[in-house]
Structure formats: C-alpha cells, structure tokens
Write a protein that holds these residues in place. Structure first.
Motif, PDB file in Angstrom:
ATOM      1  N   ASP A 181      13.536 -96.110 -92.161  1.00 56.96           N
ATOM      2  CA  ASP A 181      12.079 -96.155 -92.119  1.00 56.96           C
ATOM      3  C   ASP A 181      11.652 -97.613 -92.000  1.00 56.96           C
ATOM      4  OD1 ASP A 181      11.164 -93.342 -92.834  1.00 56.96           O
ATOM      5  OD2 ASP A 181      12.622 -93.755 -94.407  1.00 56.96           O
ATOM      6  N   GLY A 182      10.490 -97.826 -91.414  1.00 55.44           N
ATOM      7  CA  GLY A 182      10.003 -99.194 -91.340  1.00 55.44           C
ATOM      8  C   GLY A 182       8.908 -99.351 -90.316  1.00 55.44           C
ATOM      9  N   THR A 183       8.720-100.613 -89.892  1.00 54.51           N
ATOM     10  CA  THR A 183       7.651-100.938 -88.964  1.00 54.51           C
ATOM     11  C   THR A 183       8.197-101.812 -87.846  1.00 54.51           C
ATOM     12  OG1 THR A 183       6.243-101.070 -90.904  1.00 54.51           O
ATOM     13  CG2 THR A 183       5.295-101.840 -88.845  1.00 54.51           C
ATOM     14  N   PHE A 184       7.861-101.493 -86.614  1.00 53.47           N
ATOM     15  CA  PHE A 184       8.162-102.347 -85.475  1.00 53.47           C
ATOM     16  C   PHE A 184       6.842-102.864 -84.914  1.00 53.47           C
ATOM     17  CE2 PHE A 184      12.359-100.054 -84.198  1.00 53.47           C
ATOM     18  CZ  PHE A 184      13.072-100.884 -85.035  1.00 53.47           C
ATOM     19  N   VAL A 185       6.816-104.129 -84.499  1.00 53.18           N
ATOM     20  CA  VAL A 185       5.617-104.707 -83.880  1.00 53.18           C
ATOM     21  C   VAL A 185       5.936-104.931 -82.415  1.00 53.18           C
ATOM     22  CG1 VAL A 185       3.977-106.597 -83.917  1.00 53.18           C
ATOM     23  CG2 VAL A 185       5.004-105.807 -86.040  1.00 53.18           C
ATOM     24  N   ASN A 186       5.155-104.324 -81.528  1.00 54.32           N
ATOM     25  CA  ASN A 186       5.517-104.412 -80.108  1.00 54.32           C
ATOM     26  C   ASN A 186       4.934-105.667 -79.463  1.00 54.32           C
ATOM     27  OD1 ASN A 186       2.873-103.889 -79.414  1.00 54.32           O
ATOM     28  ND2 ASN A 186       3.346-102.109 -78.145  1.00 54.32           N
ATOM     29  N   HIS A 187       5.067-105.781 -78.153  1.00 55.31           N
ATOM     30  CA  HIS A 187       4.695-107.008 -77.444  1.00 55.31           C
ATOM     31  C   HIS A 187       3.223-107.355 -77.623  1.00 55.31           C
ATOM     32  CE1 HIS A 187       2.313-105.269 -74.116  1.00 55.31           C
ATOM     33  NE2 HIS A 187       2.913-104.184 -74.558  1.00 55.31           N
ATOM     34  N   LEU A 205       1.114-104.399 -81.755  1.00 51.44           N
ATOM     35  CA  LEU A 205       0.842-103.069 -82.297  1.00 51.44           C
ATOM     36  C   LEU A 205       1.950-102.710 -83.283  1.00 51.44           C
ATOM     37  CD1 LEU A 205      -0.808-100.353 -82.123  1.00 51.44           C
ATOM     38  CD2 LEU A 205       0.888 -99.636 -80.462  1.00 51.44           C
ATOM     39  N   ALA A 206       1.581-102.537 -84.545  1.00 52.20           N
ATOM     40  CA  ALA A 206       2.567-102.155 -85.563  1.00 52.20           C
ATOM     41  C   ALA A 206       2.661-100.643 -85.606  1.00 52.20           C
ATOM     42  CB  ALA A 206       2.153-102.696 -86.923  1.00 52.20           C
ATOM     43  N   GLN A 207       3.873-100.120 -85.398  1.00 49.90           N
ATOM     44  CA  GLN A 207       4.074 -98.671 -85.426  1.00 49.90           C
ATOM     45  C   GLN A 207       5.175 -98.337 -86.422  1.00 49.90           C
ATOM     46  OE1 GLN A 207       3.855 -96.556 -81.457  1.00 49.90           O
ATOM     47  NE2 GLN A 207       4.591 -98.544 -80.838  1.00 49.90           N
ATOM     48  N   ALA A 208       5.044 -97.188 -87.052  1.00 54.63           N
ATOM     49  CA  ALA A 208       6.020 -96.779 -88.058  1.00 54.63           C
ATOM     50  C   ALA A 208       7.185 -96.066 -87.394  1.00 54.63           C
ATOM     51  CB  ALA A 208       5.355 -95.867 -89.073  1.00 54.63           C
ATOM     52  N   ILE A 209       8.406 -96.350 -87.859  1.00 53.74           N
ATOM     53  CA  ILE A 209       9.556 -95.537 -87.471  1.00 53.74           C
ATOM     54  C   ILE A 209       9.997 -94.755 -88.710  1.00 53.74           C
ATOM     55  CG2 ILE A 209      10.320 -97.069 -85.638  1.00 53.74           C
ATOM     56  CD1 ILE A 209      12.575 -97.972 -87.548  1.00 53.74           C
ATOM     57  N   HIS A 210      10.541 -93.584 -88.470  1.00 54.01           N
ATOM     58  CA  HIS A 210      10.928 -92.731 -89.586  1.00 54.01           C
ATOM     59  C   HIS A 210      12.393 -92.353 -89.469  1.00 54.01           C
ATOM     60  CE1 HIS A 210       6.796 -92.361 -90.849  1.00 54.01           C
ATOM     61  NE2 HIS A 210       6.466 -92.156 -89.591  1.00 54.01           N
ATOM     62  N   ARG A 211      13.021 -92.102 -90.614  1.00 57.45           N
ATOM     63  CA  ARG A 211      14.439 -91.762 -90.604  1.00 57.45           C
ATOM     64  C   ARG A 211      14.618 -90.342 -90.100  1.00 57.45           C
ATOM     65  NH1 ARG A 211      17.430 -90.917 -95.973  1.00 57.45           N
ATOM     66  NH2 ARG A 211      16.752 -88.817 -95.507  1.00 57.45           N
ATOM     67  N   ALA A 213      -2.753-100.389 -96.274  1.00 59.83           N
ATOM     68  CA  ALA A 213      -2.786 -99.022 -96.804  1.00 59.83           C
ATOM     69  C   ALA A 213      -1.376 -98.483 -97.026  1.00 59.83           C
ATOM     70  CB  ALA A 213      -3.537 -98.114 -95.846  1.00 59.83           C
ATOM     71  N   GLY A 214      -0.378 -99.156 -96.447  1.00 56.99           N
ATOM     72  CA  GLY A 214       0.995 -98.664 -96.606  1.00 56.99           C
ATOM     73  C   GLY A 214       1.371 -97.663 -95.530  1.00 56.99           C
ATOM     74  N   GLN A 215       0.547 -96.662 -95.357  1.00 62.01           N
ATOM     75  CA  GLN A 215       0.835 -95.658 -94.323  1.00 62.01           C
ATOM     76  C   GLN A 215       0.248 -96.116 -92.987  1.00 62.01           C
ATOM     77  OE1 GLN A 215       2.772 -93.272 -94.712  1.00 62.01           O
ATOM     78  NE2 GLN A 215       2.777 -92.659 -96.860  1.00 62.01           N
ATOM     79  N   ILE A 216       0.976 -95.869 -91.918  1.00 62.67           N
ATOM     80  CA  ILE A 216       0.462 -96.125 -90.576  1.00 62.67           C
ATOM     81  C   ILE A 216       0.343 -94.767 -89.903  1.00 62.67           C
ATOM     82  CG2 ILE A 216       0.815 -97.318 -88.395  1.00 62.67           C
ATOM     83  CD1 ILE A 216       2.623 -99.229 -89.733  1.00 62.67           C
ATOM     84  N   GLY A 217      -0.754 -94.541 -89.218  1.00 63.40           N
ATOM     85  CA  GLY A 217      -0.938 -93.269 -88.516  1.00 63.40           C
ATOM     86  C   GLY A 217       0.040 -93.148 -87.365  1.00 63.40           C
ATOM     87  N   PRO A 218       0.036 -92.008 -86.667  1.00 68.35           N
ATOM     88  CA  PRO A 218       0.992 -91.816 -85.571  1.00 68.35           C
ATOM     89  C   PRO A 218       0.770 -92.762 -84.399  1.00 68.35           C
ATOM     90  CG  PRO A 218      -0.569 -89.997 -85.694  1.00 68.35           C
ATOM     91  CD  PRO A 218      -0.783 -90.814 -86.916  1.00 68.35           C
ATOM     92  N   LEU A 219      -0.428 -93.339 -84.278  1.00 69.24           N
ATOM     93  CA  LEU A 219      -0.704 -94.195 -83.124  1.00 69.24           C
ATOM     94  C   LEU A 219      -0.481 -95.676 -83.427  1.00 69.24           C
ATOM     95  CD1 LEU A 219      -3.867 -92.514 -81.596  1.00 69.24           C
ATOM     96  CD2 LEU A 219      -1.468 -91.993 -81.246  1.00 69.24           C
ATOM     97  N   GLY A 220      -0.258 -96.053 -84.660  1.00 66.82           N
ATOM     98  CA  GLY A 220      -0.022 -97.451 -84.971  1.00 66.82           C
ATOM     99  C   GLY A 220      -1.305 -98.216 -85.231  1.00 66.82           C
ATOM    100  N   VAL A 221      -1.129 -99.480 -85.671  1.00 59.77           N
ATOM    101  CA  VAL A 221      -2.263-100.329 -86.040  1.00 59.77           C
ATOM    102  C   VAL A 221      -2.076-101.682 -85.361  1.00 59.77           C
ATOM    103  CG1 VAL A 221      -3.419-101.475 -87.954  1.00 59.77           C
ATOM    104  CG2 VAL A 221      -2.486 -99.193 -88.285  1.00 59.77           C
ATOM    105  N   PHE A 222      -3.109-102.180 -84.693  1.00 59.07           N
ATOM    106  CA  PHE A 222      -3.022-103.526 -84.125  1.00 59.07           C
ATOM    107  C   PHE A 222      -3.162-104.544 -85.245  1.00 59.07           C
ATOM    108  CE2 PHE A 222      -3.961-101.480 -80.054  1.00 59.07           C
ATOM    109  CZ  PHE A 222      -3.039-102.142 -79.265  1.00 59.07           C
TER     110      PHE A 222
END
Lengths: 220, 553
Positions: free
Chosen positions: B476-482, B485-491, B537-546
């Motif tokens: 689990d974690g967060t990736f920040v794209n180019h 945009l921070a998006q959550a990955i899940h195990r 907030a800790g949680q990121i929605g399915p679309l990610g957060v800039f």
C-alpha cells in the motif's frame, strides 16, 4: 432473532395413569419388537464378501469422458470447479492441440478425498465430460495417490465403459452445445450441420417425431 | 439548469453539460444497453442496442412521444425532453436488436474468455430472451490469431460494434484494424502483413464488449469470475495510469486500465499492461540474506534486522558523512519518508541520494498522424513517458524537504570510488535490474553494502545484507505522477516467501510498533512535509489528489 416471552407457549406433559406407570406393557411391547426381528429375513450385507446392492444412480468415483475420437471431452471451462462446494477440482487450461477445438484441460486433478460426491460437477458440465460412476470401493495408501489426474480419470472412463457400467444419467455419445463441431463457412450446406434439428422450447413434439420430420425434410 | 424526464424521473443538467441519453439515464439510475458507444470514442450508433422512446413535454403539460425509437447514444439530452428507456416499445426494440446480434454468435461461452464479463451475456439476461429461435445454420468464420502479437480475434464472436476500429483510428492513430466485407459477412481484419502491434493495441481487448478480441497473454489462463480486483497505479512510466489488478490466489493475472480523467483517461499502454510479469517471477528474492566471506546465509528477519541496525548505527556514529541512503523512484512516498526518518534519526549529517531514474527514448504521444508522427501537445490523447518509474517526484520532494539538495546516484558512485562511503543502503524495486556490473565495480570499496530489492542482480551477489522487498502489487502507499497527482496503490497479493513490504522493513528499523498502515502514514507525511499537505485526510479517493493545485510539487 430472540423469541419474545409472550410468544412462548408452555405445554404441560400428559399425565400418566396407573397402567402407564406400571411400565410392564411398554417393556413387553419392546420385547415384542425385538422378537419379531429375530424371525424376519436378515438385511445385513456381508461386505466385502458380498457385493452391496447400491441404487443405480449411486454417485462414486468420477470419470472424464472421451469424445468420438478418443480425446478428452472436457473443454476446460472451469464450471465444475466453480460449482464444486468442496473446491476439490484443479484445472489448468491451454489452447488445444486439435484444429477443431479451442481449449482443453492440460491438467485436470480431482482430490477424491476432499470430494463430497454431491454430483454438482456433473450437473454443471456443459459438455457432459465429467460423470460420477458407480465405483464405490476407492482405496489408496497415500493421500497423493488419491489425487486423480486426467489420465487416471480417463482410465476410469475406459474401465467403466468397457464393463458396461455407465451411470444411468450418462449422455455418452451426445455432444453438448459447447462442443459443436466448427464447420468452415464454405463447407456449410443449405440446411446441414449443427443446430438444424435443435429443439425449440415452443416445439412440443417428442424426439422421435422430430427425427421423422427432420428425415422427411432432408429427403425432400 | 435544464430538466429532462427519464422514465418519470427528473434529471437536472447543468447548462454547459452535453450528455447523450445513455449518460443522462445513467444519472437517473437506469441502464441503457449499448455496445458501440464508448465515452472515449466517436458516436456511430451502429449496434442499435440503445434504442429508446423519446418525446417532448408541450407547454400545456401533455407529452407527445415520437412514433419511432431512436438510438440513445446519438441523441443529445435537451431540456424538456421525455425519455422512456423501459417502455414496451423500447424493450421490444432492444430485445429484437439483441436477437439479431446473436444470430450468428456461437454458443461457446464455456470456452470463451469473456464469459463472466461479457455484455452479450449480461444484456441477454437483462434485456433479451433465454433461448434462440434461429433454426438455420450459423455463419462460422475462422479465427484470426495473426491480428496482432498480443491479441487474437475470434471472428465468429464479433458483433461489429467497431469500437476497436475506432480506437486504432482515433486514439492510437495507427488505423491497423478495419471492417472488411459487408452485411452479414462483415468482419474485422488487418491489411495483409500489417498486424495491429502498436503500443496501445492491448486496449482493444478491453474495449471489445464481447469475446471477439482476446489478450493472448491472458488467453485461457483463468476464468474471470475467480479474479479479485484491486485498484492500483501502473508503475511502468511516470504517467501513472490508474489500473485494476486482477489476481487470484496471490498470482497477478492481468492489469486493466481504470478510467481516471485526472491521470491518463481511459486507456493504458501495452508496456504497462504486460509489464507485471516480474511480480510472478520465479527468481524473486524471498528471504533476507547475510554474506559471510564468500557465502550467503539465509536468515530470519528477527536475526538480521537488529544486527543491521547496530552495524549501521555504529558506522554512522563514527563517520556520519560517509553513510548513504539511496531512495529508488520505485518506493512509495510513505516508504521513502520512513526510510529517511530512520536514517536521519541516526545522525542529521547522513547523506541521502536518489536512485537511478531509468529514461528510455522520448515521450511517446498519441494519436499518431498518417505518417506515424506524434500529434501537437494540445491534441495529445495519450502519452507513454520516457521516465520509466512511478514515483520520482514523490521521492524527490521528500529528499528536498530533508536535505535541500538531491544527490544523484552518480554522486554516490563517485564518492564510492573515492572510498568515502562506509555504509550504503540501496533500495531497489526495479522490474529490470537497475544495477549493472559497472555499479558493482564502483561500489567495491563500500564498507557495508545493504541492498533492499526484489530481483537478483549483480549487486545482490556482492552485498553484505540482502533484504527482499515487495513489488507495487504487494504493498500500500502513494505514487506521485509526472503532473504531481498523488494516487493510492493497494496491496493485491502477498509478497513471495519471507519478503516484506519496504514500509514494514523501515517500520522495524525505526523500532516502531505494529505494522505500517498506509492512510495513517500518509497523514503523518502530510503533517511533516508541507508539499504533501493535500493528503492530510490519509485516504485518497480513486481518482487521486493533485499535490499543488494542478502543478508540480
């Protein structure tokens, strides 16, 4: 859901009279039952000295049927594995080596110890490839030995087909819809091939009537 | 605010909204069956599955319905419109269309890979009939497995929706696929010797609403009803496509794109789609190892971590400037944060560096024009980025916060050649081993080399400590794209053997109690580092957060 106290109805046991409280008639009644069994014919089956008389639709060891060309009939659709409540069927599918079929089971293993012989696999199979035979005396020295693979299951078919002990539910020799032979478009006649004589739900003729009608139409 | 009525339910439309009747009905909670329409492609209204009744509300309150049914995909929602998707007439039209679509469709659901996620099955159940009235012979056409390296065409299952054809014309711009012949004989094909091998070709398999186009990679591997889906982010380039990982019994079977207008849109490239196989690789590192002279010993985590922690702490106390931590751009933000927290807790003078950033060629933009040239930037619909890692921006933001400057990996190699590196903690996670034998020779003089990676490489054969980490589908974690945009990955699956998620290794090294919990760590990261504040907030929605409005952090 808890039961509400007002829904509970208390019933008093029936009061016994003097005759019942003596218990002697009840004891004599019981002895009578025992004695009557002593003079009836015996029902105990002397297995293994005698073969048991099983009902004809008994569900025993599985078999994997072969098609007309002796190939495994299974199309590896996993519906038996999906239906299996004991999760005892393991299949690995692969593209089939034959040009007229697309998919076949590369590996097909049934854990005969885990199986509960419910017959759901047989019901789920769209091509009637898996069937439960009437073989019941299944033994092995190790658990591994009781994992029946494709070859073993096909050999059960060969054995039961040769002995003429097909299960009464069998549809051996009749193909299910998913194993319709693929006929290239240029080889199709005007009304030959599969599906031509397929029954329609609104068609309430019997099989023999339909066969006669089909024969008449092909002659015409 | 405009109002349209769908099956006696009123739907509000904003003035600027341009919806067709399928979308408007979706908003009202009604499903209009459709095959050829796809939100990312042009409208052709060729499948005729979405026929609905349309009328208008007159000023005197009466409703005048049109005498014919119209395709919902092609009819824009207009104010005052009255739509009936489930009237007798609409239902009869849909059932009749479905019956025609199924005329020549083979009844081979048991061997078809699409079964279980097939719209022919679903719509037959919901809108069609349970049997066929067709008594004639079906037209059965031969399958075409030459249509592409990764796609197979089961010609007889096709319903001629032309989604795949429009995709190659409009999104990839390569236009390999086309419809040949006419009427009942129409079929999808390619030009002779010109297979559909563009880098987005795998998407036609997802677009196909039936089982006609199948992925050769997934063909007959698993039935779809066994698969469990986990939403994640594709790690193969910095575009960070939103994806769904389909897995069963800890084996990843396929990746599919997940629609995300903020990240990539609707699709993903084949490099990412088929680039998951290293997760299932047989030679993954599965146990911590310690090198004694020429031998490596498999050890348990409980044995290796205290020794490692003690040795690193001692070396840092003696010479903090010669202790280096290299953060790979494959780590999640939480893992990079925990690693830095641990290393900096030993001494603030320790050095932090970023791992090698793989860059291959240039950004590949689509749709291509007729000569195969990329489109201008404002006409670009899909980009495969040259930077082949998921989280360079996130890791660099953390490095920048704690150190100010970012040492490149070359600086680490340079320092190692000068003999100024006593402890080197290398984090990996590269799907193709990021380490070469040149790195090996450069790092020969390092006192204690600790490699935390997922696959064996030249470095794992010289390192003192080898710690098996986890691939992206295993944590689990967060990736920040180019674009920040921070998006959550899940195990989705368990790491193989004794391997652990990198976050868990760092939590143990930090001597924190318990297991890492990604949302809690994300909130902690947001409170520590200002540029991650939008994640508080800790949680990121399915679309990610800039992270910074819509710009870069």
């Amino acid at each position: 859901m808890p039961i509400k106290p007002e829904e509970v109805r208390w019933v008093a046991p029936p009061r016994m009279g003097l005759w019942e409280r003596l218990y002697i008639p009840a004891v004599l009644q019981g002895l009578g039952t025992t004695l009557s069994h002593m003079v009836r014919p015996a029902v105990t089956q002397q297995f293994p000295d005698e073969e048991p008389k099983l009902p004809p639709n008994y569900r025993g060891v599985h078999r994997l049927n072969r098609d007309e060309q002796g190939r495994v009939k299974c199309v590896a659709c996993y519906l038996c594995a999906t239906a299996c409540p004991a999760h005892c069927i393991d299949i690995v599918a692969a593209p089939s080596p034959w040009p007229d079929r697309e998919k076949y089971p590369e590996i097909f293993v049934i854990d005969e110890l885990r199986c509960i012989y419910c017959g759901m696999c047989e019901e789920a199979c769209p091509v009637d490839a898996i069937e439960l035979t009437t073989l019941y005396d299944l033994t092995g020295l190790t658990r591994r030995e009781m994992l029946f693979d494709k070859e073993k299951l096909l050999s059960v078919y060969d054995q039961t087909a040769a002995a003429g002990t097909d299960p009464p539910r069998t549809r051996r020799g009749r193909l299910g819809p998913a194993s319709e032979p693929l006929v290239p478009i240029n080889q199709l006649g005007p009304s030959s091939g599969v599906g031509a004589n397929a029954a329609h739900p609104s068609d309430n003729r019997t099989d023999s009537e339909r066969a006669v009608a089909a024969k008449a139409s092909s002659e015409a | 605010m405009a109002v349209i009525t769908i099956n006696d339910k009123d739907v509000q439309l904003a003035e600027s909204e341009r919806l067709n009747l399928i979308q408007a009905a979706q908003r009202a909670g009604y499903e209009v069956p459709h095959y050829c329409w796809h939100p990312a492609l042009t409208v052709v209204a060729s499948c005729r599955m979405c026929l609905v009744e349309v009328g208008e509300k007159k000023p005197d309150g009466t409703v005048a319905m049109q005498p014919r049914v119209v395709p919902a995909c092609q009819t824009p929602a207009r104010p005052g419109m009255v739509v009936r998707t489930n009237s007798e007439k609409a239902k009869a039209a849909q059932a009749a269309t479905l019956e025609y679509l199924l005329l020549n469709h083979p009844l081979d659901c048991p061997v078809c890979d699409q079964a279980g996620e097939c719209y022919l099955q679903d719509y037959s159940y919901k809108f069609g009939r349970g049997y066929s009235r067709f008594k004639e012979d079906k037209i059965i056409r031969p399958d075409k497995d030459y249509i592409g390296e990764n796609i197979a065409l089961f010609t007889d299952r096709c319903v001629m929706c032309s989604r795949c054809v429009r995709f190659t014309r409009e999104i990839s711009g390569t236009a390999e696929l086309q419809i040949i012949h006419r009427g009942a004989h129409a079929e999808i094909d390619v030009f002779p010797g010109q297979p559909c091998n563009n880098k987005l070709a795998g998407n036609v398999v997802d677009l196909c609403p039936v089982g006609a186009l199948c992925s050769k990679d997934f063909l007959y591997k698993q039935r779809v009803w066994f698969l469990k889906s986990t939403s994640s982010v594709c790690p193969r380039c910095s575009t960070g496509c939103s994806i769904t990982i389909d897995h069963h019994k800890d084996i990843v079977y396929r990746l599919r794109p997940r629609a995300n207008p903020q990240a990539q849109g609707w699709f993903m490239c084949d490099e990412g789609r088929f680039g998951y196989k290293y997760i299932n690789a047989a030679d993954r590192l599965i146990s911590p190892m310690v090198r004694h002279d020429k031998h490596t010993l498999y050890v348990g985590w409980e044995e290796v971590l205290p020794v490692l922690r003690r040795q690193v702490r001692q070396a840092v106390t003696e010479a903090p400037e010669s202790a280096w931590l290299v953060l790979s751009p494959w780590l999640t933000c939480e893992e990079a944060y925990l690693a830095v927290r641990w290393f900096r807790s030993l001494s603030p003078q320790t050095r932090l560096a970023s791992g090698p950033v793989p860059v291959v060629g240039e950004d590949d933009r689509y749709p291509k024009d007729v000569h195969g040239n990329p489109p201008p930037l404002d006409k670009t619909l899909f980009t495969i980025r040259a930077e082949k890692c998921p989280n360079r921006l996130g890791v660099e933001a953390i490095l920048k916060h704690y150190q100010g400057t970012i040492h490149s990996f070359d600086a680490v190699l340079e320092a190692a050649r000068r003999g100024e590196v006593r402890v080197l903690y290398l984090t990996g996670g590269y799907p193709e081993p990021g380490w070469t034998s040149e790195h090996c020779t450069a790092l020969e003089g390092v006192g204690t080399l600790i490699v935390q990676d997922i696959l064996p490489s030249p470095l794992t054969s010289v390192a003192k400590y080898i710690l098996p980490g986890a691939a992206f589908a295993e944590k689990d974690g967060t990736f920040v794209n180019h674009a920040g945009l921070a998006q959550a990955i899940h195990r989705a699956v368990q790491p193989p053997g004794e391997a652990r998620s990198d976050a868990r290794i760092f939590v143990d090294l930090l001597e924190r109690r318990g297991l890492p919990h990604a949302p809690a760590l994300r909130a902690e990261l947001a409170s520590e580092i200002p540029c991650f504040a939008p994640l508080n907030a800790g949680q990121i929605g399915p679309l990610g957060v800039f992270l910074n409005g819509e710009g870069k952090p």
